[in-house]
Design an enzyme around this catalytic site. Structure first.
Site, PDB file in Angstrom:
ATOM      1  N   ASP A  13       3.688  -6.155 -10.994  1.00 25.23           N
ATOM      2  CA  ASP A  13       3.872  -7.605 -11.037  1.00 25.23           C
ATOM      3  C   ASP A  13       5.051  -8.042 -11.911  1.00 25.23           C
ATOM      4  O   ASP A  13       5.037  -9.123 -12.503  1.00 25.23           O
ATOM      5  CB  ASP A  13       2.588  -8.314 -11.520  1.00 25.23           C
ATOM      6  CG  ASP A  13       1.409  -8.000 -10.641  1.00 25.23           C
ATOM      7  OD1 ASP A  13       1.607  -7.841  -9.428  1.00 25.23           O
ATOM      8  OD2 ASP A  13       0.286  -7.898 -11.162  1.00 25.23           O
ATOM      9  N   LYS A  16       9.193  -7.725  -8.734  1.00 24.59           N
ATOM     10  CA  LYS A  16       9.979  -6.847  -7.843  1.00 24.59           C
ATOM     11  C   LYS A  16      10.349  -7.565  -6.552  1.00 24.59           C
ATOM     12  O   LYS A  16      11.457  -7.441  -6.051  1.00 24.59           O
ATOM     13  CB  LYS A  16       9.166  -5.575  -7.502  1.00 24.59           C
ATOM     14  CG  LYS A  16       8.841  -4.718  -8.701  1.00 24.59           C
ATOM     15  CD  LYS A  16       7.955  -3.535  -8.328  1.00 24.59           C
ATOM     16  CE  LYS A  16       6.548  -3.932  -7.908  1.00 24.59           C
ATOM     17  NZ  LYS A  16       5.726  -4.515  -8.982  1.00 24.59           N
ATOM     18  N   GLY A  40       1.220  -7.076  -4.298  1.00 20.83           N
ATOM     19  CA  GLY A  40       1.387  -8.481  -3.952  1.00 20.83           C
ATOM     20  C   GLY A  40       2.748  -8.892  -4.456  1.00 20.83           C
ATOM     21  O   GLY A  40       2.966  -8.954  -5.662  1.00 20.83           O
ATOM     22  N   HIS A  41       3.690  -9.102  -3.546  1.00 17.66           N
ATOM     23  CA  HIS A  41       5.058  -9.429  -3.946  1.00 17.66           C
ATOM     24  C   HIS A  41       5.374 -10.864  -3.539  1.00 17.66           C
ATOM     25  O   HIS A  41       5.334 -11.203  -2.357  1.00 17.66           O
ATOM     26  CB  HIS A  41       6.041  -8.451  -3.301  1.00 17.66           C
ATOM     27  CG  HIS A  41       5.822  -7.022  -3.738  1.00 17.66           C
ATOM     28  ND1 HIS A  41       6.511  -5.966  -3.229  1.00 17.66           N
ATOM     29  CD2 HIS A  41       4.977  -6.503  -4.663  1.00 17.66           C
ATOM     30  CE1 HIS A  41       6.104  -4.845  -3.818  1.00 17.66           C
ATOM     31  NE2 HIS A  41       5.167  -5.149  -4.684  1.00 17.66           N
ATOM     32  N   GLN A 223       3.640  -1.557  -7.282  1.00 16.66           N
ATOM     33  CA  GLN A 223       2.985  -1.220  -8.548  1.00 16.66           C
ATOM     34  C   GLN A 223       4.041  -0.982  -9.643  1.00 16.66           C
ATOM     35  O   GLN A 223       5.125  -1.533  -9.548  1.00 16.66           O
ATOM     36  CB  GLN A 223       2.060  -0.001  -8.399  1.00 16.66           C
ATOM     37  CG  GLN A 223       0.799  -0.262  -7.593  1.00 16.66           C
ATOM     38  CD  GLN A 223       1.006  -0.291  -6.095  1.00 16.66           C
ATOM     39  OE1 GLN A 223       1.561   0.617  -5.519  1.00 16.66           O
ATOM     40  NE2 GLN A 223       0.554  -1.344  -5.448  1.00 16.66           N
TER      41      GLN A 223
HETATM   42  P1  GDP Z   1       5.795  -8.139  -7.968  1.00 17.12           P
HETATM   43  O1  GDP Z   1       4.465  -7.611  -7.590  1.00 17.12           O
HETATM   44  O2  GDP Z   1       6.506  -7.236  -8.923  1.00 17.12           O
HETATM   45  O3  GDP Z   1       6.656  -8.487  -6.795  1.00 17.12           O
HETATM   46  O4  GDP Z   1       5.519  -9.483  -8.771  1.00 17.12           O
HETATM   47  P2  GDP Z   1       4.483 -10.661  -8.371  1.00 17.12           P
HETATM   48  O5  GDP Z   1       5.046 -11.405  -7.251  1.00 17.12           O
HETATM   49  O6  GDP Z   1       3.111 -10.118  -8.225  1.00 17.12           O
HETATM   50  O7  GDP Z   1       4.464 -11.504  -9.717  1.00 17.12           O
HETATM   51  C1  GDP Z   1       5.625 -12.021 -10.270  1.00 17.12           C
HETATM   52  C2  GDP Z   1       5.501 -13.546 -10.327  1.00 17.12           C
HETATM   53  O8  GDP Z   1       6.517 -14.066 -11.152  1.00 17.12           O
HETATM   54  C3  GDP Z   1       5.671 -14.227  -8.991  1.00 17.12           C
HETATM   55  O9  GDP Z   1       4.854 -15.361  -8.964  1.00 17.12           O
HETATM   56  C4  GDP Z   1       7.146 -14.614  -8.986  1.00 17.12           C
HETATM   57  O10 GDP Z   1       7.419 -15.753  -8.160  1.00 17.12           O
HETATM   58  C5  GDP Z   1       7.346 -14.959 -10.423  1.00 17.12           C
HETATM   59  N1  GDP Z   1       8.699 -14.736 -10.973  1.00 17.12           N
HETATM   60  C6  GDP Z   1       9.565 -13.723 -10.720  1.00 17.12           C
HETATM   61  N2  GDP Z   1      10.656 -13.847 -11.516  1.00 17.12           N
HETATM   62  C7  GDP Z   1      10.469 -14.934 -12.275  1.00 17.12           C
HETATM   63  C8  GDP Z   1      11.237 -15.553 -13.322  1.00 17.12           C
HETATM   64  O11 GDP Z   1      12.302 -15.114 -13.724  1.00 17.12           O
HETATM   65  N3  GDP Z   1      10.678 -16.680 -13.880  1.00 17.12           N
HETATM   66  C9  GDP Z   1       9.477 -17.199 -13.477  1.00 17.12           C
HETATM   67  N4  GDP Z   1       9.018 -18.287 -14.080  1.00 17.12           N
HETATM   68  N5  GDP Z   1       8.745 -16.631 -12.514  1.00 17.12           N
HETATM   69  C10 GDP Z   1       9.228 -15.513 -11.928  1.00 17.12           C
HETATM   70  P1  IMO Z   2       2.437  -4.897  -7.330  1.00 12.56           P
HETATM   71  O1  IMO Z   2       3.218  -4.128  -6.287  1.00 12.56           O
HETATM   72  C1  IMO Z   2      -0.455  -4.828 -10.575  1.00 12.56           C
HETATM   73  C2  IMO Z   2      -3.730  -1.925 -10.293  1.00 12.56           C
HETATM   74  C3  IMO Z   2      -5.123  -2.457 -10.109  1.00 12.56           C
HETATM   75  C4  IMO Z   2      -5.907  -1.405 -10.858  1.00 12.56           C
HETATM   76  C5  IMO Z   2      -5.161  -0.125 -10.516  1.00 12.56           C
HETATM   77  C6  IMO Z   2      -5.770   0.686  -9.388  1.00 12.56           C
HETATM   78  O2  IMO Z   2       2.113  -6.291  -6.939  1.00 12.56           O
HETATM   79  O3  IMO Z   2       3.118  -4.787  -8.653  1.00 12.56           O
HETATM   80  P2  IMO Z   2      -5.804   0.324  -6.748  1.00 12.56           P
HETATM   81  O4  IMO Z   2      -6.392  -0.768  -5.923  1.00 12.56           O
HETATM   82  O5  IMO Z   2      -4.353   0.516  -6.561  1.00 12.56           O
HETATM   83  O6  IMO Z   2      -6.567   1.616  -6.628  1.00 12.56           O
HETATM   84  O7  IMO Z   2      -6.045  -0.152  -8.280  1.00 12.56           O
HETATM   85  O8  IMO Z   2      -3.848  -0.516 -10.154  1.00 12.56           O
HETATM   86  N1  IMO Z   2      -2.723  -2.376  -9.300  1.00 12.56           N
HETATM   87  C7  IMO Z   2      -1.763  -3.281  -9.548  1.00 12.56           C
HETATM   88  N2  IMO Z   2      -1.525  -4.025 -10.640  1.00 12.56           N
HETATM   89  N3  IMO Z   2       0.368  -4.919  -9.523  1.00 12.56           N
HETATM   90  C8  IMO Z   2       0.142  -4.167  -8.418  1.00 12.56           C
HETATM   91  O9  IMO Z   2       1.013  -4.119  -7.383  1.00 12.56           O
HETATM   92  C9  IMO Z   2      -0.975  -3.324  -8.388  1.00 12.56           C
HETATM   93  N4  IMO Z   2      -1.497  -2.484  -7.462  1.00 12.56           N
HETATM   94  C10 IMO Z   2      -2.559  -1.896  -8.038  1.00 12.56           C
HETATM   95  O10 IMO Z   2      -5.276  -3.728 -10.659  1.00 12.56           O
HETATM   96  O11 IMO Z   2      -5.789  -1.616 -12.242  1.00 12.56           O
HETATM   97 MG    MG Z   3       2.459  -8.173  -7.624  1.00 13.47          MG
END
Ligand code: GDP
Ligand code: IMO
Ligand code: MG
Length: 423
Positions: A13, A16, A40-41, A223
């Site tokens: 999270d 990416k 979840g991206h 991840q």
């Molecule tokens: P990922 O799994 O690595 O793709 O990240 P997620 O999407 O799960 O979580 C990142 C969150 O931060 C998302 O809601 C993005 O829209 C948000 N985000 C990414 N970069 C920035 C930033 O520079 N500032 C803010 N405020 N939000 C950001």
């Molecule tokens: P993105 O790509 C954050 C965590 C789960 C749990 C552990 C194992 O959005 O960064 P699983 O269901 O994979 O067997 O769970 O890994 N986890 C993540 N945490 N971002 C993710 O993906 C994750 N995918 C799995 O919360 O701790």
């Molecule tokens: Mg994510």
């Protein structure tokens, strides 16, 4: 040759999806190599928010070839729903290719993920319960069902029945629950097969040819480093390899074909799910970061645990993925905090630890050593040039850079595609 890897360098999270979406504007191919819909991206493009779990974030680029590689575990129903969602929003999904070798998440994997977590009780991992671990278990056990098997009707029916039989032994005899009936899902899965057939390909060939033809290729990590099955905070990890090395295994290309590796980090640290987290904050500052940064899981909606930036983890990410650059996101979330802290090392008794420990027992003895820096109050969400950032923000970034031993090449000041500073 231009093959660039983007990985998460913390616990996932890190943002990416946003970085991939930005870099995808200059890429011709975007590839997922591991994980599944546990990811979840979030991508915000032209004011529209997309939450992608399986589709590479490059899908928003009109002419970008998007590949789901061999190492991904695929829930076909989830993917098709996602493709429908994208189509509804006017995004063309014809450019998607899925490798024949990708393993399929079956209904019994999801059931078992839940039952295994329940049985772990207080020692649960906090998985996303999407069947990820059990699907990779079958792959390692060599009984998994791959996309090429799903597309072969008779073989699929036979394998699905055999495997359900094996899993039902576990479900009924070990966990004392109702068995899964293969007749309840086989037709649905055959329907998925019909829809997925046009996307299926040997992507290892497509990818090799694209790289050899000098196309710009981007590998999208899911991840993060500390969730890696080998080098993460085992057993509180996922079942795949989110570090840069995982890209080769999960796409069928060799390491000599990759020439850059960007690690995405947040300007602080978050974790969702169970497991150790040295710089975790349990106070108001942690709540503030969670609320301001909207730190709630994209996949499960769970509140993310929040804490200060940990340079021990940063260095670990740089080292284990051979990072050539850091994309540092969410600097804007820290705006308004009177002080910002960076963990530079861990105090373990009389010893100072600089390298992230393997043993969780040792890690539990580690207390973060913090360096404090003055915070900033200026709104930085509209800044687009590095030199226009307030000095205190630049000092913070440059301290992270020095402690991690890697250049910060991108700075995130908001979730939007344009809220990014290239340096
Ligand atoms: P990922 O799994 O690595 O793709 O990240 P997620 O999407 O799960 O979580 C990142 C969150 O931060 C998302 O809601 C993005 O829209 C948000 N985000 C990414 N970069 C920035 C930033 O520079 N500032 C803010 N405020 N939000 C950001
Ligand atoms: P993105 O790509 C954050 C965590 C789960 C749990 C552990 C194992 O959005 O960064 P699983 O269901 O994979 O067997 O769970 O890994 N986890 C993540 N945490 N971002 C993710 O993906 C994750 N995918 C799995 O919360 O701790
Ligand atoms: Mg994510």
């Amino acid at each position: 040759m231009s093959a660039k890897v983007v990985i998460g360098a913390q616990w996932g999270d890190e943002g990416k999806g946003k970085i991939i979406d930005i870099l995808a504007q200059q890429s011709e191919v975007v590839v997922r190599s591991q994980g599944g819909n546990n990811a979840g991206h979030t991508v915000e493009a032209d004011g529209v928010e997309y939450k992608l779990h399986l589709t590479p974030s490059g899908i928003l680029g009109k002419n970008t070839l998007c590949i789901i590689g061999t190492g991904v575990v695929l829930d076909p129903g989830v993917l098709l729903e996602e493709l429908d969602m994208l189509t509804e929003k006017g995004v063309c999904t014809d450019n998607l290719k899925i490798d024949y070798r990708a393993h399929i998440i079956m209904p019994y994997h999801i059931v078992l993920d839940g039952l295994m977590e329940e049985a772990r009780g207080k020692g649960d991992i906090g998985t996303t319960k999407k069947g990820i671990g059990p699907c990779y278990m079958d792959k390692a056990e060599r009984i998994g069902i791959r996309l090429c098997d799903l597309l072969d009707r008779d073989l699929f029916i036979q394998r699905a029945k055999e495997n359900t039989g094996i899993k039902n032994q576990l479900i009924t005899k070990v966990y004392g629950k109702e068995p899964v009936n293969p007749d309840d899902f086989i037709d649905t899965y055959l329907g998925y097969a019909d829809r997925l057939r046009k996307y299926a390909a040997d992507t290892t060939v497509l990818l090799y040819n694209a790289i050899k033809a000098d196309k710009k290729v981007l590998f999208e990590g899911a991840q993060g480093t500390l969730l890696d099955l080998d080098i993460g905070t085992y057993p509180y990890v996922t079942s795949s390899h989110p570090i840069s090395g995982g890209v080769c295994v999960g796409t069928g290309i060799g390491p000599t074909l990759i020439d850059e590796c960007i690690g995405v980090m947040k300007a602080y640290t978050t974790r969702v799910g169970k497991g150790p987290f040295p710089t975790e904050l349990f106070d108001e500052t942690g709540d503030t970061i969670r609320n301001v940064g909207r730190e709630f899981g994209t996949t499960t909606g769970r509140p993310r645990r929040c804490g200060w930036f940990d340079a021990v983890i940063g260095r670990f990410g740089v080292r284990t993925s051979g990072l050539t650059g850091i994309a540092l996101n969410k600097l804007d979330t820290l705006t308004g905090l009177p002080v910002v802290k960076i963990c530079t090392g861990y105090q373990k008794g009389d010893e100072v630890v600089y390298d992230f420990p393997a043993s969780l027992t040792e890690l539990a003895k580690c207390k973060p050593i913090y360096e404090e820096m003055p915070g900033w109050t200026e709104d930085i969400t509209g800044v687009r040039r590095y030199e226009d950032l307030p000095d205190r923000v630049k000092n913070y970034i440059e301290r992270i850079e020095a402690l991690c031993g890697c250049r910060v090449c991108m700075v995130g000041v908001g979730p939007g595609r344009d809220q990014n500073i290239e340096r």
